[in-house]
Design an enzyme around this catalytic site. Structure first.
Site, PDB file in Angstrom:
ATOM      1  N   CYS A  55       3.480  81.630  63.534  1.00 37.22           N
ATOM      2  CA  CYS A  55       4.726  81.245  62.877  1.00 37.22           C
ATOM      3  C   CYS A  55       4.549  80.279  61.710  1.00 37.22           C
ATOM      4  O   CYS A  55       5.529  79.864  61.099  1.00 37.22           O
ATOM      5  CB  CYS A  55       5.685  80.666  63.898  1.00 37.22           C
ATOM      6  SG  CYS A  55       5.857  81.772  65.305  1.00 37.22           S
TER       7      CYS A  55
ATOM      8  N   HIS B  91      11.091  72.774  61.089  1.00 34.10           N
ATOM      9  CA  HIS B  91      10.736  74.038  61.745  1.00 34.10           C
ATOM     10  C   HIS B  91      11.890  74.411  62.677  1.00 34.10           C
ATOM     11  O   HIS B  91      12.378  75.514  62.632  1.00 34.10           O
ATOM     12  CB  HIS B  91       9.410  73.862  62.500  1.00 34.10           C
ATOM     13  CG  HIS B  91       8.881  75.137  63.087  1.00 34.10           C
ATOM     14  ND1 HIS B  91       8.702  76.277  62.345  1.00 34.10           N
ATOM     15  CD2 HIS B  91       8.486  75.444  64.356  1.00 34.10           C
ATOM     16  CE1 HIS B  91       8.219  77.229  63.129  1.00 34.10           C
ATOM     17  NE2 HIS B  91       8.086  76.762  64.350  1.00 34.10           N
TER      18      HIS B  91
ATOM     19  N   HIS C 225      14.438  82.867  63.662  1.00 34.30           N
ATOM     20  CA  HIS C 225      13.043  82.529  63.416  1.00 34.30           C
ATOM     21  C   HIS C 225      12.320  83.789  62.923  1.00 34.30           C
ATOM     22  O   HIS C 225      12.152  84.741  63.664  1.00 34.30           O
ATOM     23  CB  HIS C 225      12.403  81.998  64.703  1.00 34.30           C
ATOM     24  CG  HIS C 225      11.007  81.488  64.503  1.00 34.30           C
ATOM     25  ND1 HIS C 225      10.390  81.454  63.279  1.00 34.30           N
ATOM     26  CD2 HIS C 225      10.113  80.989  65.390  1.00 34.30           C
ATOM     27  CE1 HIS C 225       9.168  80.953  63.415  1.00 34.30           C
ATOM     28  NE2 HIS C 225       8.974  80.675  64.690  1.00 34.30           N
TER      29      HIS C 225
END
Lengths: 398, 352
Positions: free
Chosen positions: A160, A293, A328
């Protein structure tokens, strides 16, 4: 002294818009792109929500003028749509007028096709064209060929945080004088593979995600792609380019704690933020906005909050997680948030963190929940991934 | 560019390369698909971890620890990995369960270990190393991308970088490439691939890790000069790019004592090498290695490992030679690799 590496173009596609302008409008109108999944027939469709781009593969194929015999994965389609916008935005007429590279990032790659044709590939030959679209380098090669970039082309996968590392490598290559211009970014599409992977980890939210909320319920997966054009000072000067912003700081550190979980005290994240500030040669109190994040999982938001407290102490800058808009988007997350950070700088606007009610008691960080107008000079953006990969980027005003 | 050196090397492959680096003893691979020779994992990894780690992770951890031990390095300034296909075994396993069980009864372990950066992450975890950590996944340029970043790191002021490549054989993924004839069909001839005259390559797996340092040591294998990558090159411009690459580094073709080629026995693509063998490398000693390592996206790491051994020992194993020319002592080695006419790379090494 140089402010960093100049950004001269950007392009994006996400669940809140197929262009930079559409994304910006959604951000300032507080319109998230979180919905039920439509394009993938998964058994989880009624108990997850996702950030899905509603344009079909067929529409993309037409838009890109690809032949019906093409073997593009959805990752490659998303990548190509956004990279063309970035190149146009940068006003690049001749790709080989200077030494140009391409660095892309992905984690899902062509898995959407492999999982779809898993057994039928062996029985019928028609879909075997997708076999060479399976590896991570395929989408990168496709867009490199489309743009006419032949030499320095590579792909990064650090889960990620992948596209943060693509931006970082690009900036380093420019600084080292190895490239004059580099197109950096990443792409990931939704797939059964990732939906089920995150489902087994029990971190998928049944509702719209709530980053940094004490009662957060997990993440929404999303799909997206975005690219930036970075150019050397000499190149900018030579072509009299408009500068959108600068990549002024970057760092990559490893949490070295657990394959998937973040350490409680956010060691890797703290190191990444601290090192990035050092590269940018600014102090923590000069950061005006943190695009976190903020995946809205229990573990990430707790660990990231701890790390932010460790770096910023009592005076945490305005902060938000735009994953409450897009979900995400895995390997693409860092670069779409880079685009949002640049938009924030350009428009003197902090984008809100949606769905927030109550701060996490241990760290007591309250994100910005309304569109906030204020002058911004430096924006810090975090991206963390499986394998302890923690990356931080700092963007500065042109 | 700052001077940098290869101070430690580690190799897991289809050969006994963890215990014996005498390449002359290696057997020519004759199967279409050859798995790596298992090192004694217990010598490198805690027993509880061995069962959990997939082949690629184990190979990577072993190659990395050998390289670091040789370089007497405990904590690198960066861990940089390359892998074309990533953790195929766990990825294949998770994917098969999704398909076969209609997305039900899944457990997270295989998914957790399926990400491409698992090897770099596990090496970092084992060392408790918080340093820069990255994984390149660009097909047959994955290893070279890692090398390029390592070189960049040294030029930015780092002292010791652990970098390498790893690829493992996942059954399903390999079967896909078999389906489209990237894997050779039928029996491979006794003498191996070099004169097979058939399409496809023989597939294998392996891990090669190296320590790139800013200082020369008693154990240095080679001086690292430069690497360049080219995603696609028309065949008629390879020579031009090569000359350009050499001249940037103040080298000429005549300075190259040995060229290491990625020849893999694929009749459709080995012509790219033989054209150069007959022209620009006509007076250069030519060697190859994929008949011993097999093909995998990061197999050029085996070629790089071979180059390090040659430069240190000043000995060219007979089973690698492609022509009669002998240039001793070996001062400069050029490695040229491509896969299926894409992903070209030049790597330049010198003796210390």
């Amino acid at each position: 002294m140089s402010k960093g590496v100049a950004i001269t173009g950007m392009g994006i596609i996400s669940s809140i818009g197929n262009t930079v302008e559409e994304n910006y409008q959604s951000l300032i109108s507080k319109t998230p792109g979180i919905s039920r999944i439509e394009s993938i027939d998964t058994i989880h469709k009624n108990n997850i929500k996702v950030g899905e781009v509603k344009t079909s593969n067929q529409e993309f194929i037409q838009q890109l003028g690809l032949p019906q015999s093409n073997n593009y994965s959805r990752t490659a389609l998303l990548a190509e749509i956004s990279v063309l916008e970035a190149v146009e935005n940068a006003g690049i007429k001749d790709m080989n007028s200077c030494k140009t590279g391409l660095i892309s990032a992905t984690s899902v790659a062509g898995m959407d096709k492999t999982e779809k044709y898993y057994y039928s590939l062996f029985e019928e030959s028609q879909n075997r064209k997708y076999i060479t679209a399976h590896p991570a380098g395929d989408a990168t090669t496709k867009i490199a060929n489309r743009l006419g970039i032949t030499d320095f082309v590579t792909t990064i996968s650090t889960a990620c945080s992948s596209s943060a590392n693509a931006i970082m490598l690009g900036a380093r290559m420019i600084k080292a004088g190895k490239l004059d211009r580099v197109i950096v970014g990443g792409a990931d599409c939704l797939s059964k593979f990732t939906i089920n992977g995150f489902k087994t980890l029990m971190i998928l939210s049944e509702d719209n995600c709530r980053p940094f909320d004490a009662d957060r319920t997990g993440l929404n997966l999303g799909e997206a792609a975005a690219f930036l054009v970075l150019e050397s000072d000499a190149q900018v000067k030579k072509c009299n380019k408009e500068i959108l912003g600068y990549v002024s700081g970057y760092a990559n550190a490893n949490d070295a704690f657990h394959q998937t979980a973040s350490s409680e005290n956010g060691e890797g994240a703290t190191l990444a933020m601290t090192k990035a500030l050092k590269i940018a040669n600014i102090s923590a109190n000069e950061i005006d906005y943190i695009n976190a994040h903020g995946t809205a999982t229990n573990n990430n938001d707790a660990s990231e909050s701890k790390a932010i407290r460790r770096v910023f102490g009592d005076t945490v800058p305005d902060l938000s997680s735009t994953k409450s808009y897009t979900g995400h988007t895995l390997a693409a997350a860092a670069v779409i948030e880079a685009v949002y950070s640049i938009l924030a700088l350009q428009n003197a606007t902090v984008f809100p963190n949606l769905n927030f009610k109550t701060a996490i008691p241990e760290t007591n960080i309250t994100p910005v929940t309304e569109v906030l107008k204020k002058d911004l000079n430096h924006v810090l953006s975090n991206s963390f991934g499986f394998g302890g990969n923690c990356s931080t980027l700092i963007f500065s005003k042109a | 560019m700052k001077d940098c050196y290869i101070n430690g090397i580690g190799c897991v492959s289809a050969q006994d390369s963890t215990v014996d680096s005498a390449i002359e003893n290696y057997r020519v691979l004759t199967d279409r698909i050859t798995h790596a020779r298992k090192p004694n994992y217990r010598d490198y990894i805690k027993p509880a971890m061995i069962r959990r780690m997939s082949t690629g992770v184990k190979m990577g951890v072993v190659a990395a620890s050998i390289a670091m031990k040789e370089a007497e390095l405990e904590n690198p300034d960066a861990i940089i990995s390359g892998t074309g296909l990533g953790c195929s075994i766990d990825s294949d396993k998770f994917l098969k369960k999704i398909v076969d069980n209609n997305e039900q009864f899944l457990t997270p372990t295989a998914f957790i270990q399926s990400t491409h950066n698992t090897v770099g992450a596990q090496v970092a975890l084992g060392l408790r190393c918080n340093a820069y950590n990255i994984t390149y996944v660009h097909n047959a340029l994955s290893f070279e991308s890692a090398m390029l970043d390592a070189q960049l790191m040294i030029s930015e002021g780092a002292s010791n970088i652990l970098f390498g490549g790893v690829d493992e054989l996942g059954d399903y993924t390999t079967s896909l490439f078999d389906l489209i004839d990237h894997v050779k069909k039928g029996e491979v001839i006794e003498n191996g691939i070099l004169n097979s005259n058939t399409k496809g390559a023989i597939f294998s797996e392996g891990a090669q890790f190296f320590v790139l340092a800013d200082n020369i040591s008693d154990n240095s294998y080679a001086k690292f000069i430069d690497v360049a990558i080219y995603n696609v090159l028309p065949q008629n411009s390879i020579e031009e790019k090569l000359v350009q690459f050499l001249s940037v580094n103040n080298f000429e073709i005549s300075d190259i004592d040995v060229v290491i080629l990625g020849t893999n026995g694929d009749v459709n693509f080995d012509g790219i090498y033989s054209d150069l063998q007959e022209s620009v490398f006509k007076s250069t000693q030519q060697i190859c290695y994929k008949h011993l390592s097999g093909e995998y996206n990061t197999a050029s790491g085996f070629g790089f490992w071979t180059a390090c051994n040659i430069l240190k020992n000043q000995l060219i194993p007979k089973n690698l030679m492609l022509n009669e020319i002998k240039n001793v002592p070996v001062k400069n080695i050029l490695i040229y690799n491509q896969y299926r006419s894409e992903n070209h790379s030049f790597t330049l090494l010198s003796s210390c």
